[in-house]
Design an enzyme around this catalytic site. Structure first.
Site, mmCIF file in Angstrom:
data_model
loop_
_atom_site.group_PDB
_atom_site.id
_atom_site.type_symbol
_atom_site.label_atom_id
_atom_site.label_comp_id
_atom_site.label_asym_id
_atom_site.label_seq_id
_atom_site.Cartn_x
_atom_site.Cartn_y
_atom_site.Cartn_z
ATOM 1 N N LYS A 79 0.861 -1.179 0.000
ATOM 2 C CA LYS A 79 0.000 0.000 0.000
ATOM 3 C C LYS A 79 0.899 1.230 0.000
ATOM 4 O O LYS A 79 2.057 1.152 0.430
ATOM 5 C CB LYS A 79 -0.849 -0.009 1.286
ATOM 6 C CG LYS A 79 -2.139 0.746 1.189
ATOM 7 C CD LYS A 79 -3.290 -0.093 0.664
ATOM 8 C CE LYS A 79 -4.538 0.735 0.504
ATOM 9 N NZ LYS A 79 -5.700 -0.022 0.101
ATOM 10 N N GLY A 183 -25.328 2.483 3.750
ATOM 11 C CA GLY A 183 -24.444 3.150 2.789
ATOM 12 C C GLY A 183 -24.746 2.744 1.363
ATOM 13 O O GLY A 183 -24.538 1.592 0.971
ATOM 14 N N GLY A 185 -23.396 4.001 -1.587
ATOM 15 C CA GLY A 185 -22.425 4.688 -2.441
ATOM 16 C C GLY A 185 -22.077 3.863 -3.663
ATOM 17 O O GLY A 185 -22.921 3.136 -4.214
HETATM 18 P P1 NAD Z 1 -18.644 5.566 -1.206
HETATM 19 O O1 NAD Z 1 -17.973 6.710 -0.534
HETATM 20 O O2 NAD Z 1 -18.993 5.674 -2.652
HETATM 21 O O3 NAD Z 1 -19.994 5.181 -0.437
HETATM 22 C C1 NAD Z 1 -20.172 5.265 0.934
HETATM 23 C C2 NAD Z 1 -21.611 5.683 1.168
HETATM 24 O O4 NAD Z 1 -21.877 5.597 2.568
HETATM 25 C C3 NAD Z 1 -21.902 7.119 0.755
HETATM 26 O O5 NAD Z 1 -23.085 7.145 -0.039
HETATM 27 C C4 NAD Z 1 -22.073 7.864 2.073
HETATM 28 O O6 NAD Z 1 -22.989 8.936 1.961
HETATM 29 C C5 NAD Z 1 -22.586 6.764 2.957
HETATM 30 N N1 NAD Z 1 -22.351 6.938 4.402
HETATM 31 C C6 NAD Z 1 -21.320 7.537 5.033
HETATM 32 N N2 NAD Z 1 -21.465 7.433 6.359
HETATM 33 C C7 NAD Z 1 -22.612 6.754 6.574
HETATM 34 C C8 NAD Z 1 -23.300 6.309 7.740
HETATM 35 N N3 NAD Z 1 -22.837 6.558 8.963
HETATM 36 N N4 NAD Z 1 -24.439 5.608 7.589
HETATM 37 C C9 NAD Z 1 -24.917 5.335 6.350
HETATM 38 N N5 NAD Z 1 -24.324 5.743 5.215
HETATM 39 C C10 NAD Z 1 -23.179 6.427 5.322
HETATM 40 O O7 NAD Z 1 -17.678 4.322 -0.933
HETATM 41 P P2 NAD Z 1 -17.671 2.910 -1.677
HETATM 42 O O8 NAD Z 1 -16.634 2.921 -2.723
HETATM 43 O O9 NAD Z 1 -19.058 2.493 -1.989
HETATM 44 O O10 NAD Z 1 -17.112 1.985 -0.503
HETATM 45 C C11 NAD Z 1 -17.940 1.601 0.594
HETATM 46 C C12 NAD Z 1 -17.115 0.775 1.574
HETATM 47 O O11 NAD Z 1 -16.613 -0.380 0.910
HETATM 48 C C13 NAD Z 1 -15.890 1.497 2.135
HETATM 49 O O12 NAD Z 1 -15.680 1.054 3.462
HETATM 50 C C14 NAD Z 1 -14.753 0.999 1.262
HETATM 51 O O13 NAD Z 1 -13.513 1.050 1.920
HETATM 52 C C15 NAD Z 1 -15.190 -0.432 1.020
HETATM 53 N N6 NAD Z 1 -14.644 -1.028 -0.215
HETATM 54 C C16 NAD Z 1 -14.898 -0.466 -1.425
HETATM 55 C C17 NAD Z 1 -14.385 -1.054 -2.577
HETATM 56 C C18 NAD Z 1 -14.672 -0.469 -3.935
HETATM 57 O O14 NAD Z 1 -14.412 -1.145 -4.942
HETATM 58 N N7 NAD Z 1 -15.207 0.730 -4.025
HETATM 59 C C19 NAD Z 1 -13.606 -2.214 -2.489
HETATM 60 C C20 NAD Z 1 -13.382 -2.783 -1.231
HETATM 61 C C21 NAD Z 1 -13.908 -2.170 -0.088
#
Ligand code: NAD
Length: 348
Positions: A79, A183, A185
């Site tokens: 990383k 969440g 996202g």
């Molecule tokens: P993102 O930022 O697009 O989505 C996160 C969502 O959670 C947002 O819509 C935000 O408004 C919402 N949020 C924030 N705090 C909140 C709360 N307390 N309660 C409810 N909703 C809340 O992120 P993402 O890319 O969708 O990733 C989500 C999680 O998955 C993260 O922990 C990330 O590390 C993990 N992850 C993502 C990937 C990937 O490919 N994007 C891969 C592995 C792990």
């Protein structure tokens, strides 16, 4: 210190750069390369100090070793972190210099996106190194263009993993359950779309109201308050927002019998895995179920077919089922079993 640092775990290499011309201050940590070159995202974040950056990069690099091992990838864990504000301090020159820094490790570390780093930043890095991935994620989801975003792959992997967990714990398909998603996202919303298409009922919460409104309109989801999503009556709780959503405040309120979501570091501490086991809640270890993003990265590098990539992502379900069986047979928490299985691979 590095060698005496509490997060130091026999990392193979920890490299630092301080470039006065571009202002780049960064650290690359390579945890383990027994299975192949280390792969992991670059995080750009305005850390309070270099100690905080070092703590983060050592911990995240180690996590990548475990994730790659259980995703059956011929890759290790690494990383990098750039100590700067992604909104204020980004320049093409800084990213190019980061590319040169990555290149100086001669392939021991392959860089990709993490929070604060976009595809364009990796493109600048790639001008100075061949060891850059994540430029064209190729998991084609509902016709989305392959723009380097790993989230469609991650969402599909979580969906497949959740189906395996629900089948194991309840002997049901996703069509017969309610899933509470925390969440909506990049990953959470796409996961919700898969679940809706499979016939699951959805309860959702997000701090960003437009995401919630969209899920209500497009997917017939029911919305609840942020503070309630972990305790609603649903068979599955799916943390897809921030880490540590399973903590001393929430763990005893969870009604679901399966926890399966995308968020990293869902358990506030490893011990909570034991508590979930005691409560007969089946926990899909986060780094196993959310590994499809790096599986996608790997398949970009070997230029495989979409079918090969999809089959690899779907193997997440089998890996989880093996973990669940062993957890049941040995009465050990699933997160601990996952760690043991990963270590058996890379410590050989
Ligand atoms: P993102 O930022 O697009 O989505 C996160 C969502 O959670 C947002 O819509 C935000 O408004 C919402 N949020 C924030 N705090 C909140 C709360 N307390 N309660 C409810 N909703 C809340 O992120 P993402 O890319 O969708 O990733 C989500 C999680 O998955 C993260 O922990 C990330 O590390 C993990 N992850 C993502 C990937 C990937 O490919 N994007 C891969 C592995 C792990």
């Amino acid at each position: 210190s590095v060698f005496d640092h509490k997060e130091f775990d026999q990392h193979e290499n920890v490299a630092f750069i301080n470039d006065e011309v571009t202002g780049l201050r960064a650290i690359i940590a390579v945890h383990n390369t027994a299975l192949g070159p280390s792969l992991g995202g670059c995080r750009m974040y305005p850390y309070a100090d270099s100690a905080a950056a070092l703590t983060d990069v050592l911990r995240l690099a180690k996590g990548m070793t475990y994730k790659a091992a259980l995703a059956n990838l011929p890759q290790g864990g690494g990383k990098s972190v750039i100590i700067a504000d992604p909104r204020a301090d980004k320049t093409p020159e800084l990213m190019r210099k980061m590319g040169s820094f990555v290149d100086s490790l001669q392939g021991q570390y392959i860089v990709a996106e993490d929070s604060g780093i976009a595809v364009q930043d990796i493109k600048y890095m790639a001008e100075n190194t061949a060891y850059a991935g994540g430029l064209s994620a190729h998991f084609n989801y509902l016709g989305e263009s392959a723009d380097g975003n790993p989230s469609p792959a991650t969402a599909y992997g979580v969906y497949v993993g959740m189906a395996a967990a629900v089948a194991f714990r309840l002997g049901k398909s996703l069509a017969d359950v309610t899933v509470a998603i925390q969440g909506l996202g990049q990953v959470g919303y796409r996961l919700a779309e898969h679940l809706h298409a499979a016939g699951a009922k959805l309860i959702v919460a997000d701090t960003y109201q437009p995401n919630v409104d969209r899920a209500i309109t497009e997917l017939g989801a029911k919305a609840v308050a942020i503070a309630d999503i972990h305790k609603v009556a649903a068979e599955v709780f799916s943390p897809c927002a921030m880490g540590a959503s399973i903590n001393s405040d929430t763990i005893h309120e969870i009604q679901a019998v399966v926890i399966a979501g995308a968020a990293n570091n869902q358990l506030a501490s490893d011990d909570f895995g034991e508590v979930l086991l005691a409560r007969d809640i089946l926990y899909a270890p986060d780094y196993v179920i959310n590994a499809a993003g790096i599986i996608d990265l790997y398949h970009q590098s070997i230029k495989s077919t979409p079918e090969q990539l999809k089959a690899h992502i779907e193997s997440i379900g089998d890996t989880l089922t093996d973990i669940f069986k062993r957890s049941q047979a040995e009465n050990q928490a699933t997160n601990m079993i996952a760690n043991l299985l990963a270590e058996a691979k890379f410590k050989k």
